[in-house]
Design an enzyme around this catalytic site. Structure first.
Site, PDB file in Angstrom:
ATOM      1  N   SER A  89     -10.474   0.169   4.061  1.00  0.00           N
ATOM      2  CA  SER A  89      -9.647  -0.099   5.251  1.00  0.00           C
ATOM      3  C   SER A  89      -8.999   1.200   5.715  1.00  0.00           C
ATOM      4  O   SER A  89      -8.280   1.826   4.951  1.00  0.00           O
ATOM      5  CB  SER A  89      -8.542  -1.098   4.924  1.00  0.00           C
TER       6      SER A  89
ATOM      7  N   GLU B  99      -3.998   3.898   6.576  1.00  0.00           N
ATOM      8  CA  GLU B  99      -3.836   3.740   5.123  1.00  0.00           C
ATOM      9  C   GLU B  99      -4.470   4.933   4.395  1.00  0.00           C
ATOM     10  O   GLU B  99      -3.971   5.392   3.359  1.00  0.00           O
ATOM     11  CB  GLU B  99      -4.519   2.434   4.691  1.00  0.00           C
TER      12      GLU B  99
ATOM     13  N   ARG C  42       0.833  -1.227   0.000  1.00  0.00           N
ATOM     14  CA  ARG C  42       0.000   0.000   0.000  1.00  0.00           C
ATOM     15  C   ARG C  42       0.862   1.269   0.000  1.00  0.00           C
ATOM     16  O   ARG C  42       0.539   2.269   0.643  1.00  0.00           O
ATOM     17  CB  ARG C  42      -0.951   0.042   1.202  1.00  0.00           C
TER      18      ARG C  42
HETATM   19  P1  FAD Z   1      -8.495   9.417  -4.125  1.00  0.00           P
HETATM   20  O1  FAD Z   1      -9.135   9.045  -2.853  1.00  0.00           O
HETATM   21  O2  FAD Z   1      -9.160  10.436  -4.978  1.00  0.00           O
HETATM   22  O3  FAD Z   1      -7.000   9.854  -3.852  1.00  0.00           O
HETATM   23  C1  FAD Z   1      -6.180   9.105  -3.010  1.00  0.00           C
HETATM   24  C2  FAD Z   1      -4.783   9.743  -3.016  1.00  0.00           C
HETATM   25  O4  FAD Z   1      -4.221   9.658  -4.321  1.00  0.00           O
HETATM   26  C3  FAD Z   1      -4.823  11.242  -2.689  1.00  0.00           C
HETATM   27  O5  FAD Z   1      -3.662  11.549  -1.971  1.00  0.00           O
HETATM   28  C4  FAD Z   1      -4.819  11.910  -4.059  1.00  0.00           C
HETATM   29  O6  FAD Z   1      -4.226  13.191  -4.019  1.00  0.00           O
HETATM   30  C5  FAD Z   1      -3.964  10.946  -4.869  1.00  0.00           C
HETATM   31  N1  FAD Z   1      -4.352  10.890  -6.294  1.00  0.00           N
HETATM   32  C6  FAD Z   1      -5.495  10.381  -6.807  1.00  0.00           C
HETATM   33  N2  FAD Z   1      -5.465  10.451  -8.161  1.00  0.00           N
HETATM   34  C7  FAD Z   1      -4.288  11.025  -8.494  1.00  0.00           C
HETATM   35  C8  FAD Z   1      -3.679  11.378  -9.744  1.00  0.00           C
HETATM   36  N3  FAD Z   1      -4.266  11.134 -10.920  1.00  0.00           N
HETATM   37  N4  FAD Z   1      -2.462  11.978  -9.708  1.00  0.00           N
HETATM   38  C9  FAD Z   1      -1.837  12.234  -8.538  1.00  0.00           C
HETATM   39  N5  FAD Z   1      -2.363  11.927  -7.330  1.00  0.00           N
HETATM   40  C10 FAD Z   1      -3.565  11.323  -7.317  1.00  0.00           C
HETATM   41  N6  FAD Z   1      -7.793  -0.052  -1.765  1.00  0.00           N
HETATM   42  C11 FAD Z   1      -7.039  -1.155  -2.039  1.00  0.00           C
HETATM   43  O7  FAD Z   1      -5.827  -1.045  -2.289  1.00  0.00           O
HETATM   44  N7  FAD Z   1      -7.599  -2.393  -2.047  1.00  0.00           N
HETATM   45  C12 FAD Z   1      -8.916  -2.600  -1.811  1.00  0.00           C
HETATM   46  O8  FAD Z   1      -9.371  -3.729  -1.860  1.00  0.00           O
HETATM   47  C13 FAD Z   1      -9.729  -1.472  -1.511  1.00  0.00           C
HETATM   48  N8  FAD Z   1     -11.037  -1.611  -1.215  1.00  0.00           N
HETATM   49  C14 FAD Z   1     -11.805  -0.518  -0.909  1.00  0.00           C
HETATM   50  C15 FAD Z   1     -13.158  -0.703  -0.602  1.00  0.00           C
HETATM   51  C16 FAD Z   1     -13.962   0.383  -0.307  1.00  0.00           C
HETATM   52  C17 FAD Z   1     -15.428   0.180   0.010  1.00  0.00           C
HETATM   53  C18 FAD Z   1     -13.420   1.696  -0.343  1.00  0.00           C
HETATM   54  C19 FAD Z   1     -14.291   2.884  -0.086  1.00  0.00           C
HETATM   55  C20 FAD Z   1     -12.071   1.884  -0.624  1.00  0.00           C
HETATM   56  C21 FAD Z   1     -11.241   0.777  -0.908  1.00  0.00           C
HETATM   57  N9  FAD Z   1      -9.877   0.916  -1.202  1.00  0.00           N
HETATM   58  C22 FAD Z   1      -9.122  -0.186  -1.503  1.00  0.00           C
HETATM   59  C23 FAD Z   1      -9.236   2.230  -1.144  1.00  0.00           C
HETATM   60  C24 FAD Z   1      -9.376   3.018  -2.476  1.00  0.00           C
HETATM   61  O9  FAD Z   1     -10.487   2.601  -3.207  1.00  0.00           O
HETATM   62  C25 FAD Z   1      -8.144   2.864  -3.371  1.00  0.00           C
HETATM   63  O10 FAD Z   1      -6.989   3.255  -2.674  1.00  0.00           O
HETATM   64  C26 FAD Z   1      -8.263   3.677  -4.664  1.00  0.00           C
HETATM   65  O11 FAD Z   1      -7.163   3.403  -5.497  1.00  0.00           O
HETATM   66  C27 FAD Z   1      -8.359   5.188  -4.428  1.00  0.00           C
HETATM   67  O12 FAD Z   1      -8.674   5.779  -5.672  1.00  0.00           O
HETATM   68  P2  FAD Z   1      -9.304   7.232  -5.777  1.00  0.00           P
HETATM   69  O13 FAD Z   1      -9.306   7.597  -7.218  1.00  0.00           O
HETATM   70  O14 FAD Z   1     -10.619   7.267  -5.103  1.00  0.00           O
HETATM   71  O15 FAD Z   1      -8.240   8.094  -4.995  1.00  0.00           O
HETATM   72  P1  NAP Z   2     -10.206 -11.186   4.658  1.00  0.00           P
HETATM   73  O1  NAP Z   2     -10.323 -12.043   3.433  1.00  0.00           O
HETATM   74  O2  NAP Z   2     -11.214 -11.334   5.741  1.00  0.00           O
HETATM   75  O3  NAP Z   2      -8.756 -11.344   5.283  1.00  0.00           O
HETATM   76  C1  NAP Z   2      -8.377 -10.586   6.440  1.00  0.00           C
HETATM   77  C2  NAP Z   2      -6.938 -10.140   6.274  1.00  0.00           C
HETATM   78  O4  NAP Z   2      -6.118 -11.280   6.188  1.00  0.00           O
HETATM   79  C3  NAP Z   2      -6.760  -9.344   5.007  1.00  0.00           C
HETATM   80  O5  NAP Z   2      -6.419  -8.062   5.416  1.00  0.00           O
HETATM   81  C4  NAP Z   2      -5.665 -10.032   4.224  1.00  0.00           C
HETATM   82  O6  NAP Z   2      -4.508  -9.222   4.041  1.00  0.00           O
HETATM   83  C5  NAP Z   2      -5.227 -11.188   5.095  1.00  0.00           C
HETATM   84  N1  NAP Z   2      -5.280 -12.454   4.326  1.00  0.00           N
HETATM   85  C6  NAP Z   2      -6.365 -13.229   4.072  1.00  0.00           C
HETATM   86  N2  NAP Z   2      -5.995 -14.338   3.406  1.00  0.00           N
HETATM   87  C7  NAP Z   2      -4.661 -14.256   3.230  1.00  0.00           C
HETATM   88  C8  NAP Z   2      -3.695 -15.097   2.611  1.00  0.00           C
HETATM   89  N3  NAP Z   2      -4.042 -16.254   2.047  1.00  0.00           N
HETATM   90  N4  NAP Z   2      -2.409 -14.679   2.595  1.00  0.00           N
HETATM   91  C9  NAP Z   2      -2.043 -13.516   3.137  1.00  0.00           C
HETATM   92  N5  NAP Z   2      -2.906 -12.674   3.749  1.00  0.00           N
HETATM   93  C10 NAP Z   2      -4.189 -13.047   3.810  1.00  0.00           C
HETATM   94  O7  NAP Z   2     -10.147  -9.638   4.226  1.00  0.00           O
HETATM   95  P2  NAP Z   2     -11.256  -8.642   3.744  1.00  0.00           P
HETATM   96  O8  NAP Z   2     -11.306  -7.522   4.681  1.00  0.00           O
HETATM   97  O9  NAP Z   2     -12.520  -9.355   3.370  1.00  0.00           O
HETATM   98  O10 NAP Z   2     -10.572  -8.109   2.401  1.00  0.00           O
HETATM   99  C11 NAP Z   2     -10.373  -8.956   1.308  1.00  0.00           C
HETATM  100  C12 NAP Z   2      -9.288  -8.367   0.418  1.00  0.00           C
HETATM  101  O11 NAP Z   2      -9.703  -7.082  -0.062  1.00  0.00           O
HETATM  102  C13 NAP Z   2      -7.961  -8.152   1.156  1.00  0.00           C
HETATM  103  O12 NAP Z   2      -6.908  -8.441   0.274  1.00  0.00           O
HETATM  104  C14 NAP Z   2      -7.992  -6.682   1.497  1.00  0.00           C
HETATM  105  O13 NAP Z   2      -6.701  -6.100   1.526  1.00  0.00           O
HETATM  106  C15 NAP Z   2      -8.812  -6.086   0.360  1.00  0.00           C
HETATM  107  N6  NAP Z   2      -9.537  -4.896   0.833  1.00  0.00           N
HETATM  108  C16 NAP Z   2      -8.843  -3.735   0.953  1.00  0.00           C
HETATM  109  C17 NAP Z   2      -9.487  -2.575   1.370  1.00  0.00           C
HETATM  110  C18 NAP Z   2      -8.735  -1.267   1.432  1.00  0.00           C
HETATM  111  O14 NAP Z   2      -9.347  -0.232   1.582  1.00  0.00           O
HETATM  112  N7  NAP Z   2      -7.433  -1.283   1.313  1.00  0.00           N
HETATM  113  C19 NAP Z   2     -10.829  -2.604   1.708  1.00  0.00           C
HETATM  114  C20 NAP Z   2     -11.489  -3.818   1.617  1.00  0.00           C
HETATM  115  C21 NAP Z   2     -10.846  -4.971   1.176  1.00  0.00           C
HETATM  116  P3  NAP Z   2      -4.326  -8.120   2.880  1.00  0.00           P
HETATM  117  O15 NAP Z   2      -5.209  -6.984   3.251  1.00  0.00           O
HETATM  118  O16 NAP Z   2      -2.869  -7.783   2.994  1.00  0.00           O
HETATM  119  O17 NAP Z   2      -4.682  -8.742   1.576  1.00  0.00           O
END
Ligand code: FAD
Ligand code: NAP
Length: 337
Positions: A237, A333, A163
């Site tokens: 998250s 994050e 991340r």
């Molecule tokens: P924004 O929120 O608009 O911006 C985030 C940051 O990036 C800010 O600092 C902004 O300035 C910068 N930025 C955005 N676009 C640009 C650009 N074009 N140039 C320069 N800077 C920029 N993330 C995960 O990694 N995995 C997941 O599974 C995941 N699940 C999610 C589930 C939900 C329900 C929600 C609400 C969020 C989740 N996220 C997840 C977080 C988020 O969706 C991601 O990080 C996504 O990539 C953010 O995109 P955005 O366009 O909305 O960014």
């Molecule tokens: P989950 O499947 O309930 O798992 C809980 C946590 O355990 C996750 O954070 C995941 O880490 C880790 N995990 C599960 N299985 C794993 C494996 N086989 N090896 C290594 N790590 C493992 O998680 P969840 O909340 O439903 O999310 C599912 C996936 O979507 C995850 O990958 C999560 O990162 C992603 N997600 C991200 C966001 C966001 O905003 N960043 C929001 C929702 C979901 P990791 O998170 O490192 O994968």
């Protein structure tokens, strides 16, 4: 057009009701450069906005918000094994995933239903279900804010981590990412051994694995577990999963035998932050119009009308209580403004 004192409520998935001093949208690189030349841009703080799904506004943004609306999906070249696809930063990420699946371009099906824009995908090296964007990233084009020049970044320039990337650290605030090129596979290598993907595929009675089936399974799991930002404000998250040494994990495991950890290399373990927060008693915690989601303790929520500062303060209390209980320091994050 530049708007003054503009509401950001519909531009952040937390649904926080704040204003910014100036707001503009740009549909192409020339439009971005024109805005960068504006006095109001040059003399104020700035924020480049995608879908607003990974940030929390704790107050009005006293500066210039530039929303990236650069579109386009182009297949620019291919080899026997790969396609190179150049995508505008303003494309909705999930729409690009669906387009890839339709075209039999493989590698991002596990990243289905992540909200936000293509341009933000490298920002924090988005990841889910065992796949991270760095695995299919080829290069990106970014407009250097101080000079308006286009700079190209290959994967090795981005310093992708868990991340993390240079755009969240060393180059924070320096660039407008304008286009991203992905190197996708022409033949699938499915990765379904993560979380509940395999059991969901069984439940769906999938006989033959396909990118569409994997995507559908992930969409089903995500939709059942995560709050939809259109209904309950959230940014996914709020905290990262902390990585600790194996000895720290063993000590936690001795005290809490159910502790959830996954190996990272030989010497470290990734702890599930959601489990730590749940054990510290926060899952489902509600205070007025904000709280911790009832199904997923990693997700902080705005039930409507909450102030960003209240959610930030709640995150601070969670950090402290997890530290007191487990001696583990969580890191946010979500980007805080
Ligand atoms: P924004 O929120 O608009 O911006 C985030 C940051 O990036 C800010 O600092 C902004 O300035 C910068 N930025 C955005 N676009 C640009 C650009 N074009 N140039 C320069 N800077 C920029 N993330 C995960 O990694 N995995 C997941 O599974 C995941 N699940 C999610 C589930 C939900 C329900 C929600 C609400 C969020 C989740 N996220 C997840 C977080 C988020 O969706 C991601 O990080 C996504 O990539 C953010 O995109 P955005 O366009 O909305 O960014
Ligand atoms: P989950 O499947 O309930 O798992 C809980 C946590 O355990 C996750 O954070 C995941 O880490 C880790 N995990 C599960 N299985 C794993 C494996 N086989 N090896 C290594 N790590 C493992 O998680 P969840 O909340 O439903 O999310 C599912 C996936 O979507 C995850 O990958 C999560 O990162 C992603 N997600 C991200 C966001 C966001 O905003 N960043 C929001 C929702 C979901 P990791 O998170 O490192 O994968």
């Amino acid at each position: 057009m530049i708007h003054s004192n503009y509401s950001l409520k519909s531009f952040n998935t937390f649904g926080i009701n704040v204003d910014c001093k100036f707001f503009a949208e740009a549909k192409n690189e020339d439009a971005v450069r024109l805005i960068l030349e504006e006095k109001d841009f040059k003399t104020n703080d700035h924020l480049i906005l995608g879908g607003g799904s990974n940030l929390l506004f704790t107050k009005d943004f006293d500066g210039f918000v530039l929303k990236n609306n650069i579109h386009g999906v182009e297949l620019i070249s291919e080899t026997d094994d790969h396609v190179f696809v150049r995508v505008g930063a303003g494309e909705v990420w999930h729409n690009f995933v669906l387009a890839a699946i339709k075209n039999n371009w493989f590698g991002i099906e596990n990243l289905s239903l992540i909200p936000g824009s293509v341009g933000a995908s490298p920002m924090q090296n988005i990841g889910a279900y065992g796949v991270e964007i760095k695995e299919v990233f080829y290069e990106l084009e970014a407009i250097h804010i101080p000079t308006g020049e286009i700079h190209y970044f290959e994967s090795s320039d981005c310093d992708f981590g868990y991340r993390e990337s240079v755009f969240k650290n060393k180059h924070k605030g320096e660039y407008v990412i304008s286009r991203v090129t992905y190197k996708l596979n022409k033949t699938p290598k499915f990765n379904v051994g993560y979380g509940a993907v395999e059991s969901e595929l069984e439940k769906m009675q999938v006989k033959e694995l396909s990118a569409k089936a994997v995507s559908d399974a992930i969409v089903a799991i995500r939709s059942s577990k995560l709050p939809n930002p259109a209904e309950i404000g959230n940014s996914g998250s709020f905290f990262k999963n902390p990585v600790v040494s194996n000895s720290v994990f063993e000590a936690i495991k001795t005290k809490y035998p159910n502790a959830v950890g996954y190996p990272v290399g030989e010497e470290a373990t990734k702890l599930a932050a959601g489990w730590l927060i749940d054990q510290a008693g926060w899952k489902g915690y509600t205070e007025g119009n904000f709280g911790v989601h009832k199904n997923q303790a990693l997700v902080l929520v705005n039930y409507g009308g909450a102030a960003g500062a209240d959610i930030y303060n709640l995150s601070e209390r969670i950090l402290q209580s997890v530290f007191e209980k487990f001696g583990v320091q969580l890191e946010r994050e979500v980007n805080i403004y």
